[in-house]
Design a protein around this motif. Structure first.
Motif, PDB file in Angstrom:
ATOM      1  N   THR A  55       0.819  -1.203   0.000  1.00  0.00           N
ATOM      2  CA  THR A  55       0.000   0.000   0.000  1.00  0.00           C
ATOM      3  C   THR A  55       0.859   1.261   0.000  1.00  0.00           C
ATOM      4  O   THR A  55       1.838   1.350   0.728  1.00  0.00           O
ATOM      5  N   SER A  57       0.416   5.337   0.729  1.00  0.00           N
ATOM      6  CA  SER A  57      -0.584   6.230   1.307  1.00  0.00           C
ATOM      7  C   SER A  57       0.040   7.504   1.839  1.00  0.00           C
ATOM      8  O   SER A  57       1.238   7.586   2.071  1.00  0.00           O
ATOM      9  N   SER A  63      -5.639   5.152  -0.036  1.00  0.00           N
ATOM     10  CA  SER A  63      -4.497   4.253  -0.239  1.00  0.00           C
ATOM     11  C   SER A  63      -4.551   3.657  -1.631  1.00  0.00           C
ATOM     12  O   SER A  63      -5.626   3.435  -2.186  1.00  0.00           O
ATOM     13  N   GLU A  65      -2.983   0.411  -3.973  1.00  0.00           N
ATOM     14  CA  GLU A  65      -2.275  -0.863  -3.991  1.00  0.00           C
ATOM     15  C   GLU A  65      -1.268  -0.829  -5.133  1.00  0.00           C
ATOM     16  O   GLU A  65      -1.645  -0.659  -6.294  1.00  0.00           O
TER      17      GLU A  65
END
Length: 154
Positions: A55, A57, A63, A65
């Motif tokens: 992730t 963020s 977030s 992937e």
């Protein structure tokens, strides 16, 4: 969990900076940039970060992937404090960007969740932008290149 944090000794508040992290062994770690004054006795749960489970963020952002981090991966960070972005590449492939890294001094970090985790820090560079307007700082460099080219032609 026994958290250990490696925090960069130099903070960035302007300019463009890049660095590489070679992941030697990983179970669960976090890499990125955080604000100065971060408590190094706790796990970092903030900042602009790439979590090894895949992730990417940043504060106030959804977030993304971007793929798990494995041993032997090389993660490259490009921090542009003028645009307020942190770009992440893995093994030479761009993976994503987090934004709103602006108006504050931030420090590169790696947060290890397990004792056997290890990284090797690679190259760090600062990009220099030369504007179209010539100033005294860049004039000798440009003149030197011109003279060198002129001599090569003669």
């Amino acid at each position: 969990y026994d958290y250990s944090i490696a925090l960069g000794g130099v903070g960035f508040s302007s300019g463009v900076h890049t660095w590489e992290v070679k992941v030697d062994s990983v179970q669960r770690m976090i890499m990125g940039v955080c604000l100065g004054g971060t408590d190094l006795n706790k796990r970092i749960n903030g900042g602009w970060a790439y979590y090894s489970h895949g992730t990417l963020s940043g504060p106030g952002q959804a977030s993304k992937e971007i793929g798990e981090v494995q041993g032997k991966d090389v993660v490259k960070f490009r921090l542009d404090m003028d645009l307020g972005t942190l770009d992440v590449s893995k093994n030479g492939v761009y993976k994503g960007t987090v934004a709103r890294v602006e108006g504050r001094e931030v420090f590169p970090f790696v947060c290890f969740d397990y004792e056997q985790e290890q990284v090797t820090l690679g190259r760090r560079t600062q990009e220099v932008v030369v504007s179209s307007a010539l100033d005294e700082q860049h004039l000798p460099l440009l003149c030197g290149r011109f003279i060198h080219r002129l001599i090569a032609v003669l």
